[in-house]
Design a protein around this motif. Structure first.
Motif, PDB file in Angstrom:
ATOM      1  N   ALA A 109       0.821  -1.213   0.000  1.00 36.87           N
ATOM      2  CA  ALA A 109       0.000   0.000   0.000  1.00 36.87           C
ATOM      3  C   ALA A 109       0.858   1.267   0.000  1.00 36.87           C
ATOM      4  O   ALA A 109       0.458   2.290  -0.556  1.00 36.87           O
ATOM      5  CB  ALA A 109      -0.937   0.003   1.197  1.00 36.87           C
ATOM      6  N   SER A 110       2.028   1.183   0.608  1.00 33.59           N
ATOM      7  CA  SER A 110       2.897   2.369   0.688  1.00 33.59           C
ATOM      8  C   SER A 110       3.464   2.759  -0.671  1.00 33.59           C
ATOM      9  O   SER A 110       3.944   3.889  -0.835  1.00 33.59           O
ATOM     10  CB  SER A 110       4.031   2.122   1.684  1.00 33.59           C
ATOM     11  N   VAL A 111       3.422   1.826  -1.643  1.00 34.32           N
ATOM     12  CA  VAL A 111       3.925   2.150  -2.982  1.00 34.32           C
ATOM     13  C   VAL A 111       2.804   2.119  -4.026  1.00 34.32           C
ATOM     14  O   VAL A 111       3.051   2.000  -5.225  1.00 34.32           O
ATOM     15  CB  VAL A 111       5.069   1.190  -3.396  1.00 34.32           C
ATOM     16  N   GLY A 112       1.560   2.213  -3.568  1.00 34.89           N
ATOM     17  CA  GLY A 112       0.452   2.360  -4.489  1.00 34.89           C
ATOM     18  C   GLY A 112      -0.191   1.080  -4.977  1.00 34.89           C
ATOM     19  O   GLY A 112      -0.983   1.109  -5.925  1.00 34.89           O
ATOM     20  N   GLN A 113       0.127  -0.058  -4.330  1.00 28.81           N
ATOM     21  CA  GLN A 113      -0.533  -1.316  -4.680  1.00 28.81           C
ATOM     22  C   GLN A 113      -1.613  -1.606  -3.638  1.00 28.81           C
ATOM     23  O   GLN A 113      -1.310  -2.009  -2.513  1.00 28.81           O
ATOM     24  CB  GLN A 113       0.471  -2.465  -4.715  1.00 28.81           C
ATOM     25  N   PRO A 114      -2.890  -1.398  -3.971  1.00 25.32           N
ATOM     26  CA  PRO A 114      -3.955  -1.605  -2.977  1.00 25.32           C
ATOM     27  C   PRO A 114      -4.131  -3.078  -2.627  1.00 25.32           C
ATOM     28  O   PRO A 114      -3.890  -3.973  -3.444  1.00 25.32           O
ATOM     29  CB  PRO A 114      -5.202  -1.054  -3.674  1.00 25.32           C
ATOM     30  N   GLY A 144     -15.078  -2.552  14.260  1.00 22.98           N
ATOM     31  CA  GLY A 144     -16.229  -1.706  14.563  1.00 22.98           C
ATOM     32  C   GLY A 144     -16.758  -0.914  13.390  1.00 22.98           C
ATOM     33  O   GLY A 144     -17.721  -0.160  13.538  1.00 22.98           O
ATOM     34  N   LEU A 145     -16.143  -1.066  12.223  1.00 24.76           N
ATOM     35  CA  LEU A 145     -16.546  -0.268  11.072  1.00 24.76           C
ATOM     36  C   LEU A 145     -17.616  -0.967  10.239  1.00 24.76           C
ATOM     37  O   LEU A 145     -17.426  -2.111   9.837  1.00 24.76           O
ATOM     38  CB  LEU A 145     -15.338   0.004  10.168  1.00 24.76           C
ATOM     39  N   PRO A 146     -18.730  -0.307   9.947  1.00 20.39           N
ATOM     40  CA  PRO A 146     -19.639  -0.855   8.941  1.00 20.39           C
ATOM     41  C   PRO A 146     -18.956  -0.810   7.577  1.00 20.39           C
ATOM     42  O   PRO A 146     -17.952  -0.109   7.390  1.00 20.39           O
ATOM     43  CB  PRO A 146     -20.841   0.086   9.008  1.00 20.39           C
ATOM     44  N   LEU A 147     -19.492  -1.538   6.645  1.00 20.42           N
ATOM     45  CA  LEU A 147     -18.801  -1.704   5.368  1.00 20.42           C
ATOM     46  C   LEU A 147     -18.565  -0.377   4.652  1.00 20.42           C
ATOM     47  O   LEU A 147     -17.495  -0.175   4.046  1.00 20.42           O
ATOM     48  CB  LEU A 147     -19.591  -2.652   4.461  1.00 20.42           C
ATOM     49  N   HIS A 148     -19.523   0.537   4.707  1.00 29.79           N
ATOM     50  CA  HIS A 148     -19.340   1.788   3.967  1.00 29.79           C
ATOM     51  C   HIS A 148     -18.223   2.644   4.558  1.00 29.79           C
ATOM     52  O   HIS A 148     -17.585   3.420   3.836  1.00 29.79           O
ATOM     53  CB  HIS A 148     -20.645   2.585   3.878  1.00 29.79           C
ATOM     54  N   LYS A 149     -17.932   2.468   5.843  1.00 33.58           N
ATOM     55  CA  LYS A 149     -16.805   3.188   6.428  1.00 33.58           C
ATOM     56  C   LYS A 149     -15.491   2.478   6.137  1.00 33.58           C
ATOM     57  O   LYS A 149     -14.455   3.127   5.937  1.00 33.58           O
ATOM     58  CB  LYS A 149     -17.027   3.375   7.929  1.00 33.58           C
ATOM     59  N   THR A 150     -15.521   1.154   6.102  1.00 32.57           N
ATOM     60  CA  THR A 150     -14.337   0.423   5.655  1.00 32.57           C
ATOM     61  C   THR A 150     -14.002   0.816   4.220  1.00 32.57           C
ATOM     62  O   THR A 150     -12.826   0.956   3.854  1.00 32.57           O
ATOM     63  CB  THR A 150     -14.580  -1.096   5.737  1.00 32.57           C
ATOM     64  N   GLN A 151     -15.043   0.989   3.412  1.00 32.72           N
ATOM     65  CA  GLN A 151     -14.854   1.430   2.028  1.00 32.72           C
ATOM     66  C   GLN A 151     -14.100   2.754   1.984  1.00 32.72           C
ATOM     67  O   GLN A 151     -13.173   2.933   1.181  1.00 32.72           O
ATOM     68  CB  GLN A 151     -16.218   1.591   1.354  1.00 32.72           C
ATOM     69  N   LYS A 152     -14.474   3.669   2.847  1.00 32.82           N
ATOM     70  CA  LYS A 152     -13.834   4.991   2.878  1.00 32.82           C
ATOM     71  C   LYS A 152     -12.360   4.869   3.274  1.00 32.82           C
ATOM     72  O   LYS A 152     -11.489   5.509   2.659  1.00 32.82           O
ATOM     73  CB  LYS A 152     -14.581   5.887   3.876  1.00 32.82           C
ATOM     74  N   VAL A 153     -12.070   4.049   4.278  1.00 31.35           N
ATOM     75  CA  VAL A 153     -10.681   3.833   4.686  1.00 31.35           C
ATOM     76  C   VAL A 153      -9.890   3.225   3.531  1.00 31.35           C
ATOM     77  O   VAL A 153      -8.748   3.627   3.247  1.00 31.35           O
ATOM     78  CB  VAL A 153     -10.612   2.922   5.926  1.00 31.35           C
ATOM     79  N   PHE A 154     -10.486   2.262   2.870  1.00 32.70           N
ATOM     80  CA  PHE A 154      -9.847   1.594   1.735  1.00 32.70           C
ATOM     81  C   PHE A 154      -9.520   2.588   0.629  1.00 32.70           C
ATOM     82  O   PHE A 154      -8.416   2.590   0.067  1.00 32.70           O
ATOM     83  CB  PHE A 154     -10.791   0.496   1.235  1.00 32.70           C
ATOM     84  N   GLU A 156      -9.006   5.732   0.855  1.00 33.30           N
ATOM     85  CA  GLU A 156      -8.036   6.758   1.241  1.00 33.30           C
ATOM     86  C   GLU A 156      -6.655   6.200   1.556  1.00 33.30           C
ATOM     87  O   GLU A 156      -5.656   6.924   1.440  1.00 33.30           O
ATOM     88  CB  GLU A 156      -8.568   7.525   2.456  1.00 33.30           C
ATOM     89  N   THR A 157      -6.576   4.925   1.950  1.00 35.70           N
ATOM     90  CA  THR A 157      -5.279   4.382   2.386  1.00 35.70           C
ATOM     91  C   THR A 157      -4.753   3.254   1.508  1.00 35.70           C
ATOM     92  O   THR A 157      -3.569   2.935   1.573  1.00 35.70           O
ATOM     93  CB  THR A 157      -5.373   3.850   3.826  1.00 35.70           C
ATOM     94  N   GLY A 158      -5.618   2.628   0.718  1.00 37.05           N
ATOM     95  CA  GLY A 158      -5.186   1.519  -0.117  1.00 37.05           C
ATOM     96  C   GLY A 158      -5.218   0.176   0.568  1.00 37.05           C
ATOM     97  O   GLY A 158      -4.796  -0.829  -0.017  1.00 37.05           O
ATOM     98  N   ILE A 159      -5.726   0.117   1.804  1.00 34.04           N
ATOM     99  CA  ILE A 159      -5.885  -1.155   2.505  1.00 34.04           C
ATOM    100  C   ILE A 159      -7.309  -1.236   3.051  1.00 34.04           C
ATOM    101  O   ILE A 159      -7.804  -0.294   3.665  1.00 34.04           O
ATOM    102  CB  ILE A 159      -4.884  -1.311   3.665  1.00 34.04           C
ATOM    103  N   GLY A 160      -7.952  -2.378   2.819  1.00 35.60           N
ATOM    104  CA  GLY A 160      -9.270  -2.620   3.371  1.00 35.60           C
ATOM    105  C   GLY A 160      -9.338  -4.001   3.984  1.00 35.60           C
ATOM    106  O   GLY A 160      -8.641  -4.921   3.531  1.00 35.60           O
ATOM    107  N   PHE A 161     -10.160  -4.151   5.018  1.00 36.95           N
ATOM    108  CA  PHE A 161     -10.321  -5.448   5.679  1.00 36.95           C
ATOM    109  C   PHE A 161     -11.808  -5.742   5.799  1.00 36.95           C
ATOM    110  O   PHE A 161     -12.532  -5.034   6.511  1.00 36.95           O
ATOM    111  CB  PHE A 161      -9.676  -5.440   7.065  1.00 36.95           C
ATOM    112  N   VAL A 162     -12.266  -6.771   5.094  1.00 34.30           N
ATOM    113  CA  VAL A 162     -13.665  -7.190   5.188  1.00 34.30           C
ATOM    114  C   VAL A 162     -13.776  -8.140   6.379  1.00 34.30           C
ATOM    115  O   VAL A 162     -13.309  -9.277   6.335  1.00 34.30           O
ATOM    116  CB  VAL A 162     -14.123  -7.868   3.884  1.00 34.30           C
ATOM    117  N   TYR A 163     -14.380  -7.636   7.437  1.00 38.09           N
ATOM    118  CA  TYR A 163     -14.521  -8.372   8.696  1.00 38.09           C
ATOM    119  C   TYR A 163     -15.874  -9.077   8.661  1.00 38.09           C
ATOM    120  O   TYR A 163     -16.920  -8.459   8.848  1.00 38.09           O
ATOM    121  CB  TYR A 163     -14.429  -7.384   9.856  1.00 38.09           C
TER     122      TYR A 163
END
Length: 363
Positions: A109-114, A144-154, A156-163
């Motif tokens: 993620a630090s080099v642009g690979q999501p 604690g994040l609902p999916l739409h907030k995980t989407q936002k983190v993903f 903006e940062t390039g990393i997402g975690f589907v819990y």
């Protein structure tokens, strides 16, 4: 009782000489009936054991994935420059070797690979250390994040975690059966190639037993997936081992073989040939692991650093960021030494904290 499900159960559970494999449509139907509770507990338990004994086929795995796609949640497509790497890692965690994939994800993620990861809590049959606890130890809480907030983190940062307990709660029903049966059903195999992302993706699937790779190849080909990587990794994960040659399959969708599948190019790479010792990082307590990861992110030499560079070099090459693995190893060392992974971790933690406080609904 579901008479339809009973017919499917009869088909897979009729014994060595008379049992039959399900079609893709039938496997999808069976999966949905189990997730929705339309089949009875007795039917579900019997099906899981019968299907395990029979062994799933690639076509059945494709149907099971179809069922997950229809009922499960996914992160929405994002206009990234590269296909998203989806890391398929056993949901029942780790008990012997330290997980390296959180470091790998931060590096990419630090080099642009999501990167997208997925999983739950401590789950049967191993009840090993899950990735979500590792992230929590590092100050990143995805639970604690609902999916739409995980989407936002993903985004903006390039990393997402589907819990899954939060984002796909229908699967909780399946975990109860897995615990009571004490055996891994075919769902545990299918999860490794599930893609909870709706956009262009590159599936990375770990496995233990060689026949599993062929099932992956068939299932992914049937679903039109042309970009994937299979790894005989540590405890069935995507982490490359250092105590043996890494056995890797590359699916690049350059054609179709005689069986109608995306061909797999074999890649065997020996860590010793790249200057690494033959020793995996053992798993101690969660606190010890978190401390080791933090030290690695800070650039401190260690056995974990060697594993991080070995994995980082491979994934930087496989993502197309570096022209070869050796260059990838050097690039990984450079990225870690300048503190980019620590910065990315802090960025994710800060964005989760900020986004979790926002009140907005998905579009």
């Amino acid at each position: 009782m579901s008479n339809v499900f009973r017919d499917l159960l009869r088909k897979v559970g009729s014994g060595t000489h008379t049992s039959e494999s399900l079609t893709r449509i039938e496997a999808a139907s069976a999966t949905k009936m189990m997730l929705l509770g339309e089949a009875t507990p007795a039917q579900i338990g019997a099906f899981m054991i019968a299907h395990r004994i029979k062994r799933p086929t690639g076509e059945e795995l494709a149907g099971m994935l179809d069922g997950f796609d229809e009922l499960g949640a996914k992160l929405e497509a994002v206009a990234f420059d590269r296909p998203v790497m989806v890391l398929g890692i056993p949901y029942d965690g780790r008990t012997r070797t330290a997980p390296i994939s959180p470091i790998t994800a931060l590096l990419l993620a630090s080099v642009g690979q999501p990167v997208v990861m997925h999983g739950g809590d401590r789950l049967p049959t191993k009840y090993g250390l899950p990735l979500v606890e590792v992230w929590q130890g590092l100050g990143v809480d995805w639970t604690g994040l609902p999916l739409h907030k995980t989407q936002k983190v993903f985004e903006e940062t390039g990393i997402g975690f589907v819990y899954t307990p939060q984002h796909f709660p229908l699967t909780n029903r399946i975990w109860d059966y897995r615990d009571q049966l004490g055996k891994r059903p075919p769902f545990a195999t299918m999860e490794l190639i599930w893609c909870p992302y709706a956009g262009d993706s590159h599936i990375i699937a770990g496995y233990v037993h060689p026949p599993t790779e062929k099932m992956f190849q068939i299932a992914l080909s049937l679903r039109g997936v042309t970009k994937f990587t299979t790894i005989k990794g540590l405890e069935g994960s995507c982490d490359l081992p250092r105590d043996r040659t890494a056995i890797i399959g590359l699916g690049d969708g350059l054609g179709i073989d005689d069986e109608g599948n995306v061909p797999i190019e074999r890649l065997n790479i020996n860590p010793r040939e790249y200057g690494f010792t033959s020793q995996n990082t053992s798993l101690g307590t969660t606190e010890e692991l978190v401390s080791e990861i933090q030290a690695t992110l800070a650039g401190k030499p260690s056995e974990m650093m060697q594993s991080a560079l070995w994995n980082g070099g491979f994934y930087l090459w496989r993502s197309g960021i570096c022209p070869d693995i050796q260059t990838g190893i050097a690039k990984a060392e450079e990225i870690i030494s300048r503190g980019s992974l620590t910065q990315k971790l802090q960025e994710i933690s800060q964005r989760i904290t900020a986004i979790s406080k926002l009140t907005f609904q998905p579009a």
